[in-house]
Design a protein around this motif. Structure first.
Motif, mmCIF file in Angstrom:
data_model
loop_
_atom_site.group_PDB
_atom_site.id
_atom_site.type_symbol
_atom_site.label_atom_id
_atom_site.label_comp_id
_atom_site.label_asym_id
_atom_site.label_seq_id
_atom_site.Cartn_x
_atom_site.Cartn_y
_atom_site.Cartn_z
ATOM 1 N N LEU A 187 10.348 12.147 10.956
ATOM 2 C CA LEU A 187 11.528 12.865 10.481
ATOM 3 C C LEU A 187 12.721 11.915 10.353
ATOM 4 O O LEU A 187 13.473 11.969 9.373
ATOM 5 C CB LEU A 187 11.870 14.006 11.443
ATOM 6 C CG LEU A 187 13.129 14.811 11.113
ATOM 7 C CD1 LEU A 187 13.090 15.348 9.689
ATOM 8 C CD2 LEU A 187 13.312 15.958 12.104
ATOM 9 N N LEU A 188 12.899 11.030 11.312
ATOM 10 C CA LEU A 188 13.997 10.067 11.233
ATOM 11 C C LEU A 188 13.824 9.129 10.039
ATOM 12 O O LEU A 188 14.802 8.768 9.370
ATOM 13 C CB LEU A 188 14.084 9.264 12.534
ATOM 14 C CG LEU A 188 14.541 10.060 13.768
ATOM 15 C CD1 LEU A 188 14.382 9.217 15.024
ATOM 16 C CD2 LEU A 188 15.990 10.513 13.616
ATOM 17 N N ALA A 189 12.581 8.742 9.758
ATOM 18 C CA ALA A 189 12.339 7.881 8.598
ATOM 19 C C ALA A 189 12.686 8.617 7.304
ATOM 20 O O ALA A 189 13.249 8.023 6.367
ATOM 21 C CB ALA A 189 10.876 7.441 8.581
ATOM 22 N N ILE A 190 12.372 9.913 7.230
ATOM 23 C CA ILE A 190 12.740 10.710 6.059
ATOM 24 C C ILE A 190 14.253 10.723 5.878
ATOM 25 O O ILE A 190 14.770 10.557 4.762
ATOM 26 C CB ILE A 190 12.193 12.143 6.210
ATOM 27 C CG1 ILE A 190 10.672 12.148 6.091
ATOM 28 C CG2 ILE A 190 12.821 13.081 5.183
ATOM 29 C CD1 ILE A 190 10.021 13.455 6.505
ATOM 30 N N LEU A 191 14.983 10.901 6.983
ATOM 31 C CA LEU A 191 16.441 10.932 6.903
ATOM 32 C C LEU A 191 17.007 9.578 6.493
ATOM 33 O O LEU A 191 17.976 9.500 5.731
ATOM 34 C CB LEU A 191 17.022 11.378 8.251
ATOM 35 C CG LEU A 191 16.645 12.791 8.702
ATOM 36 C CD1 LEU A 191 17.269 13.112 10.058
ATOM 37 C CD2 LEU A 191 17.076 13.832 7.673
ATOM 38 N N GLU A 234 7.629 8.142 20.309
ATOM 39 C CA GLU A 234 7.937 8.311 18.889
ATOM 40 C C GLU A 234 9.267 7.649 18.525
ATOM 41 O O GLU A 234 9.406 7.056 17.451
ATOM 42 C CB GLU A 234 7.940 9.794 18.538
ATOM 43 C CG GLU A 234 6.561 10.432 18.677
ATOM 44 C CD GLU A 234 6.553 11.910 18.364
ATOM 45 O OE1 GLU A 234 7.634 12.466 18.061
ATOM 46 O OE2 GLU A 234 5.471 12.521 18.407
ATOM 47 N N LEU A 235 10.240 7.740 19.423
ATOM 48 C CA LEU A 235 11.507 7.044 19.195
ATOM 49 C C LEU A 235 11.310 5.539 19.202
ATOM 50 O O LEU A 235 11.880 4.818 18.380
ATOM 51 C CB LEU A 235 12.522 7.452 20.260
ATOM 52 C CG LEU A 235 13.173 8.824 20.100
ATOM 53 C CD1 LEU A 235 13.940 9.210 21.361
ATOM 54 C CD2 LEU A 235 14.110 8.844 18.892
ATOM 55 N N GLN A 236 10.478 5.043 20.126
ATOM 56 C CA GLN A 236 10.225 3.598 20.179
ATOM 57 C C GLN A 236 9.604 3.105 18.872
ATOM 58 O O GLN A 236 10.012 2.064 18.336
ATOM 59 C CB GLN A 236 9.296 3.266 21.341
ATOM 60 C CG GLN A 236 8.954 1.779 21.399
ATOM 61 C CD GLN A 236 7.746 1.488 22.275
ATOM 62 O OE1 GLN A 236 7.059 2.416 22.697
ATOM 63 N NE2 GLN A 236 7.477 0.225 22.529
ATOM 64 N N GLU A 237 8.641 3.845 18.364
ATOM 65 C CA GLU A 237 7.987 3.425 17.127
ATOM 66 C C GLU A 237 8.994 3.365 15.981
ATOM 67 O O GLU A 237 8.996 2.403 15.185
ATOM 68 C CB GLU A 237 6.858 4.395 16.785
ATOM 69 C CG GLU A 237 6.078 3.991 15.542
ATOM 70 C CD GLU A 237 4.919 4.924 15.260
ATOM 71 O OE1 GLU A 237 4.228 4.688 14.243
ATOM 72 O OE2 GLU A 237 4.713 5.874 16.031
ATOM 73 N N ASP A 292 11.498 0.380 16.598
ATOM 74 C CA ASP A 292 10.887 -0.946 16.440
ATOM 75 C C ASP A 292 10.485 -1.244 15.002
ATOM 76 O O ASP A 292 10.631 -2.379 14.527
ATOM 77 C CB ASP A 292 9.650 -1.066 17.330
ATOM 78 C CG ASP A 292 10.002 -1.215 18.804
ATOM 79 O OD1 ASP A 292 11.195 -1.411 19.112
ATOM 80 O OD2 ASP A 292 9.088 -1.128 19.646
ATOM 81 N N HIS A 293 9.985 -0.228 14.289
ATOM 82 C CA HIS A 293 9.333 -0.516 13.011
ATOM 83 C C HIS A 293 10.079 -0.024 11.783
ATOM 84 O O HIS A 293 9.851 -0.546 10.680
ATOM 85 C CB HIS A 293 7.918 0.091 13.008
ATOM 86 C CG HIS A 293 7.047 -0.443 14.097
ATOM 87 N ND1 HIS A 293 6.665 -1.764 14.164
ATOM 88 C CD2 HIS A 293 6.509 0.165 15.198
ATOM 89 C CE1 HIS A 293 5.911 -1.961 15.236
ATOM 90 N NE2 HIS A 293 5.816 -0.820 15.890
ATOM 91 N N TYR A 294 10.957 0.973 11.927
ATOM 92 C CA TYR A 294 11.620 1.500 10.735
ATOM 93 C C TYR A 294 13.133 1.289 10.762
ATOM 94 O O TYR A 294 13.721 0.936 9.734
ATOM 95 C CB TYR A 294 11.316 2.995 10.566
ATOM 96 C CG TYR A 294 11.539 3.456 9.139
ATOM 97 C CD1 TYR A 294 10.487 3.546 8.247
ATOM 98 C CD2 TYR A 294 12.817 3.766 8.685
ATOM 99 C CE1 TYR A 294 10.693 3.932 6.933
ATOM 100 C CE2 TYR A 294 13.035 4.150 7.376
ATOM 101 C CZ TYR A 294 11.975 4.226 6.503
ATOM 102 O OH TYR A 294 12.184 4.590 5.207
ATOM 103 N N LEU A 295 13.745 1.467 11.906
ATOM 104 C CA LEU A 295 15.204 1.356 11.987
ATOM 105 C C LEU A 295 15.729 0.011 11.500
ATOM 106 O O LEU A 295 16.743 -0.025 10.777
ATOM 107 C CB LEU A 295 15.670 1.635 13.422
ATOM 108 C CG LEU A 295 17.172 1.663 13.662
ATOM 109 C CD1 LEU A 295 17.828 2.812 12.890
ATOM 110 C CD2 LEU A 295 17.484 1.811 15.154
ATOM 111 N N PRO A 296 15.092 -1.129 11.851
ATOM 112 C CA PRO A 296 15.660 -2.427 11.417
ATOM 113 C C PRO A 296 15.782 -2.591 9.909
ATOM 114 O O PRO A 296 16.636 -3.341 9.438
ATOM 115 C CB PRO A 296 14.663 -3.443 12.002
ATOM 116 C CG PRO A 296 14.051 -2.744 13.168
ATOM 117 C CD PRO A 296 13.932 -1.311 12.741
#
Length: 468
Positions: free
Chosen positions: A102-106, A132-135, A138-142
């Motif tokens: 969901l965060l990646a969608i946003l 799920e927050l860690q993933e 680590d992998h999408y937020l940057p």
């Protein structure tokens, strides 16, 4: 923030203070992407800080208040709220299977700030949220331009499961803000027509916790404030202690017994064990947990190693000191008598708060000159209320504190006593650079520059006269 005003909590009263915290959020925004963690006790103003910052920043944002509910229920509600705030119904129909999805969608939708408020409730109900927050972090937020803000009132959960060494999110938050109560000088923003003396009394009851200050904002008198806080129907201070303990602790009844003993003056682990009947080997652990949650503190005299425990949280302290003694009167509807009893106890109760405020004030006043430590002096039963130290230069500023109205002669005698005690209690090599007396008021005579009164502590500049 299109549509966000319908879901972000409404402001209960004017926002004051928090300048450092707002700057920290601005700095995190400038460095984004990143993870921000904001936490602190119930009612300390976390939601208000973050939503006020969002209002000032004007970023494209999504705000979600998490619930102590199932993982699927929170995910569905979060998606619905995001769709409403962004004006994009498609988001609600995507049915993400994880919080990271969901965060990646946003993030792909161009959302610049996502706030998950009270995330600790979601974590307590569904610990998988952390992984799920860690993933996502680590992998999408940057690769995004998003600032992810997590807030929580369960201090133990935040420090152990979100920020702690064994947490999936350990060392991933570039900005960590633990909110403390507002300083005393901000009370004039809530009750500007009150006397400074009554503001000290109010601070003794609720400290600088914004929720309670907002409840009494605009009250014409301290009596009216006490009705709203303790005596009147639905007054919040009657229940808040139990709610705090139930939320944070597995065995609240045990910790309640420990706090009751501290409130009655049993201030060491051995004495608490005697008062409660608890195993002495366990009491130190209970006190450590309460101190970690900022509910109690260990007060150690300057230059000493052993200290005494006391209740630090102002609302829990007030429950034992002011609420518990009138509960029976409130149960039988004797609100007037309850209010009279509280008023009769309040000045004795406020004395310790006044002493703490004087320490904080003098440290703030003298910090620019190298004074960095505040406390009290004690040896063999003799105590000096306040000492502010420049340890590098071996200099001290001292004060005796009274929560009463003094004559000029009484104040002068107290100042001489402070100086005499200082030379007896300070280690060799220390010089006394100034001595104060702090009192509730002065009867007659010109006011000397070394006398501190409540009005000095809540002045807009936050400073008072100096004494040499």
């Amino acid at each position: 923030m299109p549509g966000s005003q319908s879901t972000v909590p409404a402001a209960p009263c004017r926002f004051v203070g928090r300048e450092k915290e707002l700057r920290a959020l601005d700095e995190a925004w400038a460095r984004r992407p990143g993870l921000v963690v904001v936490y602190g006790r119930r009612r300390v103003g976390k939601t208000r800080l973050v939503t006020e910052w969002l209002r000032l920043r004007g970023a494209r944002s999504v705000y979600y208040l998490a619930h102590l509910s199932s993982h699927g229920h929170n995910l569905k509600r979060f998606a619905q709220r995001a769709a409403e705030q962004l004006g994009d119904p498609l988001i609600a129909r995507l049915s993400p299977t994880s919080l990271g999805d969901l965060l990646a969608i946003l993030a792909r939708a161009g959302v610049e700030v996502v706030v998950i408020d009270e995330v600790t409730y979601w974590i307590r109900a569904a610990p998988i949220v952390l992984s799920e927050l860690q993933e996502f972090v680590d992998h999408y937020l940057p690769g995004s331009r998003m600032l992810l803000v997590l807030t929580g009132s369960l201090v133990g959960v935040m420090e152990h499961e979100v920020l702690g060494g064994g947490s999936p999110l350990h060392a991933r938050a570039a900005t960590r803000l633990k909110l403390e109560q507002l300083e005393f000088r901000y009370l004039r923003e809530f009750v500007p027509r009150w006397s400074s003396v009554d503001r000290v009394r109010l601070y003794a009851v609720v400290g600088g916790i914004p929720f309670y200050l907002c409840l009494v904002a605009g009250a014409e008198s301290l009596e009216e404030a006490l009705r709203r806080l303790i005596v009147g129907p639905g007054a919040p201070l009657r229940e808040e202690k139990d709610m705090l303990l139930r939320e944070e602790l597995r065995d609240p009844h045990v910790y309640n017994a420990v706090l009751s003993a501290l409130a009655r003056g049993y201030d060491t682990p051995y004495r608490v064990a005697q008062a409660t009947g608890l195993d002495p080997s366990h009491v130190s652990k209970y006190l450590h947990v309460l101190a970690h949650l900022s509910i109690v503190e260990k007060r150690v005299p300057l230059f000493k190693k052993k200290g005494r425990y006391a209740i630090r949280d102002p609302v829990i302290r007030s429950w034992f000191g002011l609420v518990e003694p009138v509960l029976e009167l409130l149960e039988i509807g004797e609100e007037g008598r309850a209010l009279e009893k509280i008023a009769s106890m309040l000045d004795q109760y406020a004395a310790a708060t006044w002493e703490d405020l004087v320490r904080q004030h003098l440290l703030r006043l003298y910090a620019p000159r190298g004074y960095q430590r505040a406390g009290f002096l004690e040896h063999r039963g003799e105590e000096l209320d306040v000492a502010i130290l420049d340890e590098a230069g071996k200099r001290a500023i001292v004060a005796e504190v009274e929560w009463s109205t003094l004559s000029l002669g009484e104040a002068e005698r107290l100042r001489r006593t402070a100086l005499e005690k200082a030379y007896r209690l300070l280690p060799g090599g220390y010089s006394v650079e100034g001595a104060y007396v702090a009192a509730r008021g002065l009867r007659g005579g010109p006011r000397p520059p070394w006398l501190l009164l409540p009005g000095d502590l809540d002045s807009p500049a936050g400073v008072g006269a100096e004494a040499s």
